[in-house]
Design a protein around this motif. Structure first.
Motif, short mmCIF file in Angstrom:
data_model
loop_
_atom_site.label_atom_id
_atom_site.label_comp_id
_atom_site.label_asym_id
_atom_site.label_seq_id
_atom_site.Cartn_x
_atom_site.Cartn_y
_atom_site.Cartn_z
N LYS A 48 0.84 -1.20 0.00
CA LYS A 48 0.00 0.00 0.00
C LYS A 48 0.87 1.25 0.00
O LYS A 48 0.64 2.19 -0.77
N ALA A 49 1.90 1.25 0.85
CA ALA A 49 2.78 2.41 0.94
C ALA A 49 3.57 2.60 -0.35
O ALA A 49 3.76 3.72 -0.83
N THR A 50 4.03 1.50 -0.94
CA THR A 50 4.84 1.57 -2.16
C THR A 50 4.06 2.15 -3.32
O THR A 50 4.49 3.11 -3.97
N PHE A 51 2.88 1.60 -3.59
CA PHE A 51 2.12 2.05 -4.75
C PHE A 51 1.45 3.41 -4.54
O PHE A 51 1.04 4.05 -5.50
N SER A 52 1.41 3.87 -3.30
CA SER A 52 0.87 5.21 -3.01
C SER A 52 1.96 6.27 -3.05
O SER A 52 1.65 7.47 -3.04
N ASN A 53 3.21 5.84 -3.11
CA ASN A 53 4.32 6.80 -3.04
C ASN A 53 5.41 6.49 -4.05
O ASN A 53 6.61 6.55 -3.76
N LEU A 54 4.99 6.15 -5.26
CA LEU A 54 5.96 5.80 -6.30
C LEU A 54 6.89 6.95 -6.65
O LEU A 54 7.99 6.74 -7.17
N ASP A 55 6.45 8.19 -6.36
CA ASP A 55 7.30 9.33 -6.66
C ASP A 55 8.64 9.27 -5.94
O ASP A 55 9.67 9.74 -6.45
N ILE A 56 8.65 8.66 -4.75
CA ILE A 56 9.90 8.53 -3.99
C ILE A 56 10.86 7.60 -4.72
O ILE A 56 12.06 7.87 -4.83
N LEU A 57 10.34 6.49 -5.25
CA LEU A 57 11.17 5.54 -5.98
C LEU A 57 11.65 6.14 -7.30
O LEU A 57 12.82 5.99 -7.68
N ILE A 58 10.76 6.83 -8.00
CA ILE A 58 11.12 7.42 -9.29
C ILE A 58 12.18 8.50 -9.12
O ILE A 58 13.06 8.67 -9.97
N ALA A 59 12.12 9.20 -7.99
CA ALA A 59 13.13 10.23 -7.72
C ALA A 59 14.51 9.61 -7.53
O ALA A 59 15.53 10.25 -7.81
N SER A 60 14.55 8.36 -7.06
CA SER A 60 15.84 7.69 -6.86
C SER A 60 16.37 7.13 -8.17
O SER A 60 17.57 7.15 -8.42
N HIS A 61 15.46 6.60 -9.03
CA HIS A 61 15.89 6.10 -10.34
C HIS A 61 14.68 6.07 -11.28
O HIS A 61 13.62 5.57 -10.92
N LYS A 62 14.87 6.60 -12.49
CA LYS A 62 13.78 6.74 -13.45
C LYS A 62 13.13 5.40 -13.81
O LYS A 62 11.95 5.35 -14.17
N SER A 63 13.88 4.31 -13.70
CA SER A 63 13.33 2.99 -14.06
C SER A 63 12.13 2.61 -13.20
O SER A 63 11.32 1.75 -13.60
#
Length: 341
Positions: A288-303
């Motif tokens: 739930k946390a991951t798919f609600s906050n994908l912007d954090i992951l994308i900020a670390s790597h565009k993939s």
């Protein structure tokens, strides 16, 4: 002389206590409303370790974003473990030495079935929780070497990353399928191999990472290089033997070296896995946390733009029960092979 009655003093203390409790309750409500847990629930890990790969690679960068997400949105601190890569992570998850492991489909699937690198031993404690991104097999040589393809690597020294990683496991096999016999296969980190190729100690540096591979983009700022993938006919032959893989394209303009042309290569999915004994409700809340906050992951790597709910069907191993619950609630039809009865 000013006189304060005992009643007034008691009222003042009561008002202070009410104000203090109101502030505390307000903070708790603010934390839970923002999706942050004040403390881990019973049975949940108090902190976590994510198995990535050597420092400097995509996995290590990606894992840093995931640690930030878990800390910021769930209140669970974590650290990134520098490992040998997917094969090593499968082994460490099996032994409960990691909380999360980053893997590619080939090593993960072979571990599950006891094929390939696993040599008959089955690693079936791993459970997938979410898709990460597609890995692209990429290699580069200094332009002055004249090497433009893996077909030019007969007798050459070829770097393929550290032992236990996806590139170290499969690049030698790809070369074999291509009919290429390298003079020497070199295992080391991408950063070390990059130094070696600049010093003329090796002729090519290969990896399997998301786009773009930061090592190439960095070296291209000062050096002229040739970037190449896996020729289409070689990729087709390889996929016949290793169905976990697929053929893909490194789009033109990804690097200076391929400004005007797409590059054909092999691709493979990456997944985050956990041990089968990880609490179901913990995995559910992580998703739930991951798919609600994908912007954090994308900020670390565009993939991380490829972290999409529907891509979970590409998992090479069964899903964790907490993940099954999450995806079913999202309306995803899961293949039977991903659900253990």
């Amino acid at each position: 002389m000013l006189f304060i009655s005992p009643l007034s003093h008691r009222k003042e203390n009561a008002m202070k206590r009410i104000a203090t409790w109101s502030l505390a309750i307000g903070c708790i409500l603010l934390l839970t409303a923002g999706g942050v847990w004040a403390q881990p629930k019973e049975g949940w890990p108090k902190s976590v370790t994510i198995g990535a790969a050597p420092i400097g690679g995509t996995y290590y960068v990606w894992a840093g974003g995931f640690v930030k997400l878990l800390n910021d949105k769930m209140g669970i601190p974590g650290n990134v473990e520098s490992t040998g890569g997917p094969v090593h992570n499968v082994q460490l998850i099996e032994e409960k030495k990691l909380d999360f492991g980053m893997v590619t489909n080939g090593p993960s699937g072979e571990g599950w079935n006891g094929d390939g690198w696993a040599k008959g031993k089955k690693y079936q404690n791993q459970r997938a929780i979410f898709p990460m991104y597609t890995t692209y097999f990429q290699m580069y040589s200094m332009k002055k070497s004249g090497i433009k393809s893996i077909l030019d690597l007969n007798g050459k020294a070829v770097g393929v990353g550290p032992v236990g990683g996806t590139p170290a496991t499969y690049w030698p096999v790809i070369l074999q399928v291509a009919g290429v016999k390298a003079g020497r296969i070199v295992n080391a980190s991408s950063a070390d191999l990059n130094s070696q190729i600049k010093d003329g100690m090796i002729d090519a540096n290969g990896q399997s990472v998301g786009l773009p591979w930061v090592t190439i983009t960095e070296v291209e700022t000062t050096e002229a290089v040739n970037v190449y993938g896996v020729p289409g006919d070689v990729a087709d032959k390889f996929i016949e033997k290793y169905p976990y893989f697929a053929k893909g394209i490194i789009p033109k303009g990804t690097y200076k070296s391929n400004a005007d042309q797409d590059l054909t290569t092999l691709t493979i999915w990456n997944f985050m896995v956990v041990h089968k004994d990880t609490p179901d409700d913990f995995v559910y809340e992580v998703l739930k946390a991951t798919f609600s906050n994908l912007d954090i992951l994308i900020a670390s790597h565009k993939s991380a733009e490829e972290v999409k709910i529907e891509n979970v069907v590409y998992s090479p191993v069964p899903l964790h029960p907490g993940a099954v619950k999450f995806y079913k609630e999202k309306g995803i039809t899961l293949p039977d092979r991903l659900i253990l009865k």
